[in-house]
Design an enzyme around this catalytic site. Structure first.
Site, mmCIF file in Angstrom:
data_model
loop_
_atom_site.group_PDB
_atom_site.id
_atom_site.type_symbol
_atom_site.label_atom_id
_atom_site.label_comp_id
_atom_site.label_asym_id
_atom_site.label_seq_id
_atom_site.Cartn_x
_atom_site.Cartn_y
_atom_site.Cartn_z
ATOM 1 N N TYR A 59 0.765 -1.250 -0.062
ATOM 2 C CA TYR A 59 0.016 0.014 0.058
ATOM 3 C C TYR A 59 0.960 1.159 -0.196
ATOM 4 O O TYR A 59 1.479 1.631 0.847
ATOM 5 C CB TYR A 59 -0.803 -0.152 1.260
ATOM 6 C CG TYR A 59 -1.568 -1.116 1.396
ATOM 7 C CD1 TYR A 59 -2.064 -2.252 0.480
ATOM 8 C CD2 TYR A 59 -2.052 -1.545 2.651
ATOM 9 C CE1 TYR A 59 -2.519 -3.351 0.743
ATOM 10 C CE2 TYR A 59 -2.790 -2.681 2.860
ATOM 11 C CZ TYR A 59 -3.158 -3.764 2.005
ATOM 12 O OH TYR A 59 -3.564 -4.940 2.083
ATOM 13 N N SER A 157 -1.678 -14.838 3.145
ATOM 14 C CA SER A 157 -2.712 -14.272 2.516
ATOM 15 C C SER A 157 -2.706 -14.711 1.040
ATOM 16 O O SER A 157 -1.930 -14.864 0.416
ATOM 17 C CB SER A 157 -2.748 -12.756 2.461
ATOM 18 O OG SER A 157 -3.963 -11.941 2.134
ATOM 19 N N GLN A 177 -5.649 -14.524 5.814
ATOM 20 C CA GLN A 177 -6.500 -13.374 5.198
ATOM 21 C C GLN A 177 -6.674 -13.671 3.827
ATOM 22 O O GLN A 177 -5.798 -14.014 2.947
ATOM 23 C CB GLN A 177 -5.563 -12.024 5.435
ATOM 24 C CG GLN A 177 -6.275 -10.898 5.198
ATOM 25 C CD GLN A 177 -5.654 -9.406 5.284
ATOM 26 O OE1 GLN A 177 -5.605 -8.800 4.482
ATOM 27 N NE2 GLN A 177 -5.281 -9.340 6.677
ATOM 28 N N PHE A 206 -11.852 -6.760 1.873
ATOM 29 C CA PHE A 206 -12.832 -6.263 1.331
ATOM 30 C C PHE A 206 -14.240 -6.670 2.155
ATOM 31 O O PHE A 206 -15.008 -7.227 1.265
ATOM 32 C CB PHE A 206 -12.910 -6.817 -0.017
ATOM 33 C CG PHE A 206 -11.927 -6.379 -1.061
ATOM 34 C CD1 PHE A 206 -11.265 -5.018 -0.828
ATOM 35 C CD2 PHE A 206 -11.387 -7.306 -2.231
ATOM 36 C CE1 PHE A 206 -10.272 -4.728 -1.619
ATOM 37 C CE2 PHE A 206 -10.476 -6.779 -3.190
ATOM 38 C CZ PHE A 206 -9.890 -5.576 -2.973
ATOM 39 N N PRO A 207 -14.324 -6.625 3.251
ATOM 40 C CA PRO A 207 -15.514 -7.102 4.051
ATOM 41 C C PRO A 207 -16.754 -6.217 3.666
ATOM 42 O O PRO A 207 -17.791 -6.681 3.776
ATOM 43 C CB PRO A 207 -14.779 -6.604 5.533
ATOM 44 C CG PRO A 207 -13.894 -5.681 5.687
ATOM 45 C CD PRO A 207 -13.308 -6.028 4.348
ATOM 46 N N SER A 210 -15.642 -3.180 -0.848
ATOM 47 C CA SER A 210 -14.878 -1.988 -1.262
ATOM 48 C C SER A 210 -15.908 -0.912 -1.258
ATOM 49 O O SER A 210 -15.698 0.187 -1.785
ATOM 50 C CB SER A 210 -14.226 -2.028 -2.642
ATOM 51 O OG SER A 210 -13.439 -3.034 -2.685
ATOM 52 N N LYS A 216 -23.992 2.901 1.260
ATOM 53 C CA LYS A 216 -24.173 4.463 0.739
ATOM 54 C C LYS A 216 -23.960 4.614 -0.872
ATOM 55 O O LYS A 216 -24.053 5.793 -1.403
ATOM 56 C CB LYS A 216 -23.075 5.228 1.470
ATOM 57 C CG LYS A 216 -22.913 4.914 2.972
ATOM 58 C CD LYS A 216 -23.832 5.973 3.565
ATOM 59 C CE LYS A 216 -23.943 5.635 5.071
ATOM 60 N NZ LYS A 216 -22.967 5.866 5.815
HETATM 61 P P1 NAP Z 1 -13.557 -2.635 2.360
HETATM 62 O O1 NAP Z 1 -13.224 -2.605 3.844
HETATM 63 O O2 NAP Z 1 -14.449 -3.623 1.920
HETATM 64 O O3 NAP Z 1 -14.274 -1.339 2.176
HETATM 65 C C1 NAP Z 1 -13.891 0.046 2.487
HETATM 66 C C2 NAP Z 1 -14.320 1.066 2.073
HETATM 67 O O4 NAP Z 1 -15.781 1.283 2.398
HETATM 68 C C3 NAP Z 1 -13.725 2.322 2.593
HETATM 69 O O5 NAP Z 1 -12.697 2.832 1.983
HETATM 70 C C4 NAP Z 1 -14.771 3.550 2.359
HETATM 71 O O6 NAP Z 1 -14.917 3.871 1.076
HETATM 72 C C5 NAP Z 1 -16.328 2.643 2.658
HETATM 73 N N1 NAP Z 1 -16.573 2.612 3.956
HETATM 74 C C6 NAP Z 1 -15.930 2.014 5.095
HETATM 75 N N2 NAP Z 1 -16.706 2.446 6.274
HETATM 76 C C7 NAP Z 1 -17.885 2.917 5.873
HETATM 77 C C8 NAP Z 1 -19.020 3.479 6.408
HETATM 78 N N3 NAP Z 1 -18.978 3.316 7.876
HETATM 79 N N4 NAP Z 1 -19.974 4.033 6.005
HETATM 80 C C9 NAP Z 1 -19.679 4.155 4.504
HETATM 81 N N5 NAP Z 1 -18.694 3.978 3.885
HETATM 82 C C10 NAP Z 1 -17.864 3.276 4.389
HETATM 83 O O7 NAP Z 1 -12.291 -2.452 1.343
HETATM 84 P P2 NAP Z 1 -10.588 -2.367 1.662
HETATM 85 O O8 NAP Z 1 -10.500 -1.455 2.604
HETATM 86 O O9 NAP Z 1 -10.002 -2.495 0.372
HETATM 87 O O10 NAP Z 1 -10.117 -3.742 2.524
HETATM 88 C C11 NAP Z 1 -10.150 -3.913 3.910
HETATM 89 C C12 NAP Z 1 -8.791 -4.004 4.336
HETATM 90 O O11 NAP Z 1 -8.304 -5.380 3.892
HETATM 91 C C13 NAP Z 1 -7.807 -3.026 3.689
HETATM 92 O O12 NAP Z 1 -7.794 -1.784 4.185
HETATM 93 C C14 NAP Z 1 -6.529 -3.704 3.639
HETATM 94 O O13 NAP Z 1 -5.909 -3.549 4.759
HETATM 95 C C15 NAP Z 1 -6.802 -5.372 3.588
HETATM 96 N N6 NAP Z 1 -6.830 -5.728 2.110
HETATM 97 C C16 NAP Z 1 -6.003 -6.761 2.100
HETATM 98 C C17 NAP Z 1 -5.831 -7.361 0.800
HETATM 99 C C18 NAP Z 1 -5.067 -8.736 0.654
HETATM 100 O O14 NAP Z 1 -4.485 -8.938 -0.747
HETATM 101 N N7 NAP Z 1 -4.554 -9.243 1.731
HETATM 102 C C19 NAP Z 1 -6.451 -7.092 -0.430
HETATM 103 C C20 NAP Z 1 -7.455 -5.973 -0.242
HETATM 104 C C21 NAP Z 1 -7.454 -5.260 1.193
HETATM 105 P P3 NAP Z 1 -15.771 4.946 0.217
HETATM 106 O O15 NAP Z 1 -15.577 6.221 1.351
HETATM 107 O O16 NAP Z 1 -14.910 5.375 -0.726
HETATM 108 O O17 NAP Z 1 -17.132 4.480 0.142
#
Ligand code: NAP
Length: 310
Positions: A59, A157, A177, A206-207, A210, A216
């Site tokens: 990242y 992962s 992960q 990606f819980p 994304s 929203k």
């Molecule tokens: P995510 O958790 O599915 O979605 C996060 C996005 O949702 C935020 O950036 C925000 O985007 C929105 N959001 C979060 N909380 C909210 C709320 N309360 N109200 C409204 N919108 C909200 O996706 P992610 O951040 O990509 O994944 C989670 C974590 O997993 C990453 O940060 C990373 O640490 C890890 N990850 C790991 C891998 C791997 O290969 N191991 C791959 C991907 C991710 P907006 O404001 O733009 O809507």
């Protein structure tokens, strides 16, 4: 629900609502990120009881670790935090490759320690298999680093089930992960039964799909970052998914909660999912996601959510 969970067999305990930081300094994933907003959301998370922070070399690259490290230093709360990072990707010229050789993993841990301004990493994941190094050998390197006190727990992962089994030959893996959310449930068939059986914590990435499962989005939205290439956010599929989110909204509404809270709470009812790491772009999202801890789903609600996304 706010009871601490052990990760794997590590003796390390975390709060079930963690924080993903790929949008904190992750300029290669999201254009125009504001670094100060990123640091602020990490600060707010720590001040409000989040103790499980997820970052990775990838990242930024490197920048997310640096910013998280700066905030940790400034808050003086390093010892309260379970800090997770990941390594294995490296740039060869412009091209990204993975390297899980002992020499590279040892160097990756040293480099992460510097960027994070710390002398230990609580959980170090091998971010991707490299297609060459046997998994158990790569995990063996991490075991050495664990014995030296540089890392405290071992994670993997993006490994397939077979790769995970091979890598966990000696039983050293604490955490896996992988991608998992209500729209992407393939892990339920293979990985989740294995992690449950082996007492490995499964941390879904990606819980919120994304952002879609935060409830929203609307069909007029378009994306100019890594989401631009995600099929679940395009065209007809996007519209179908938005309709499912509306069904979730009814369940959330009846509980005086929001869509994101029931989604995150649902994952925490699954075997072997000990914590979630929703990402955030702003501090208010972090605070909002913490409200999940007030949500207790009934068996009926759990089954209903399951059936909407079957
Ligand atoms: P995510 O958790 O599915 O979605 C996060 C996005 O949702 C935020 O950036 C925000 O985007 C929105 N959001 C979060 N909380 C909210 C709320 N309360 N109200 C409204 N919108 C909200 O996706 P992610 O951040 O990509 O994944 C989670 C974590 O997993 C990453 O940060 C990373 O640490 C890890 N990850 C790991 C891998 C791997 O290969 N191991 C791959 C991907 C991710 P907006 O404001 O733009 O809507």
């Amino acid at each position: 629900m706010n009871t601490k969970k052990q990760i794997g067999k590590s003796g390390i305990y975390i709060n079930p609502i963690g924080l993903g930081t790929n949008a904190v300094g992750g300029h290669n994933l999201y254009p125009n990120l504001d670094e100060e907003a990123g640091k602020e959301l990490v600060r707010v998370a720590i001040e409000n009881g989040v103790n499980f922070i997820d970052t990775a070399y990838l990242y930024g690259p490197g920048r997310s670790e640096e910013l998280v490290g700066e905030v940790l230093k400034e808050t003086g709360k390093r010892e309260n935090i379970v800090l997770a990072t990941k390594g294995s990707p490296k740039f060869v010229g412009q091209e990204l490759q993975n390297d899980n050789t002992p020499a590279f993993l040892k160097q990756a841990v040293e480099d992460s320690l510097k960027r994070l301004q710390t002398d230990y990493i609580d959980l170090f994941y091998i971010h991707y298999p490299d297609g060459v190094t046997p998994g158990y050998e790569a995990v063996g390197t991490l075991k050495e680093l664990k014995d030296q006190g540089k890392i405290r727990a071992i994670g993997l992962s993006n490994f397939s089930l077979d790769q995970l089994k091979e890598a966990n030959r000696d039983g050293y893996v604490d955490v896996y992960q992988g991608e998992y959310n209500l729209l992407q449930r393939s892990a339920e068939k293979e990985i989740l039964p294995y992690t449950a059986e082996q007492n490995i914590s499964f941390i879904p990435f990606f819980p919120l799909a994304s952002g879609l499962l935060a409830g929203k989005y609307n069909k007029e939205m378009t994306f100019n970052d890594l989401r631009a290439n995600m099929p679940h956010l395009q065209g007809e599929e996007f519209e179908k998914n938005l309709a499912k989110v509306e069904q979730l909204r009814e369940i959330a509404h009846a509980k005086q909660a929001e869509v994101a809270h029931v989604v995150l709470a649902w994952y925490l009812t699954r075997d072997s999912i000990d914590a979630v790491i929703p990402g955030a772009k702003r501090a208010d999202q972090v605070l909002n996601n913490l409200k999940t801890l007030d949500v207790q789903l009934t068996e009926n609600e759990i089954a209903k959510i399951d059936s909407i996304f079957r």
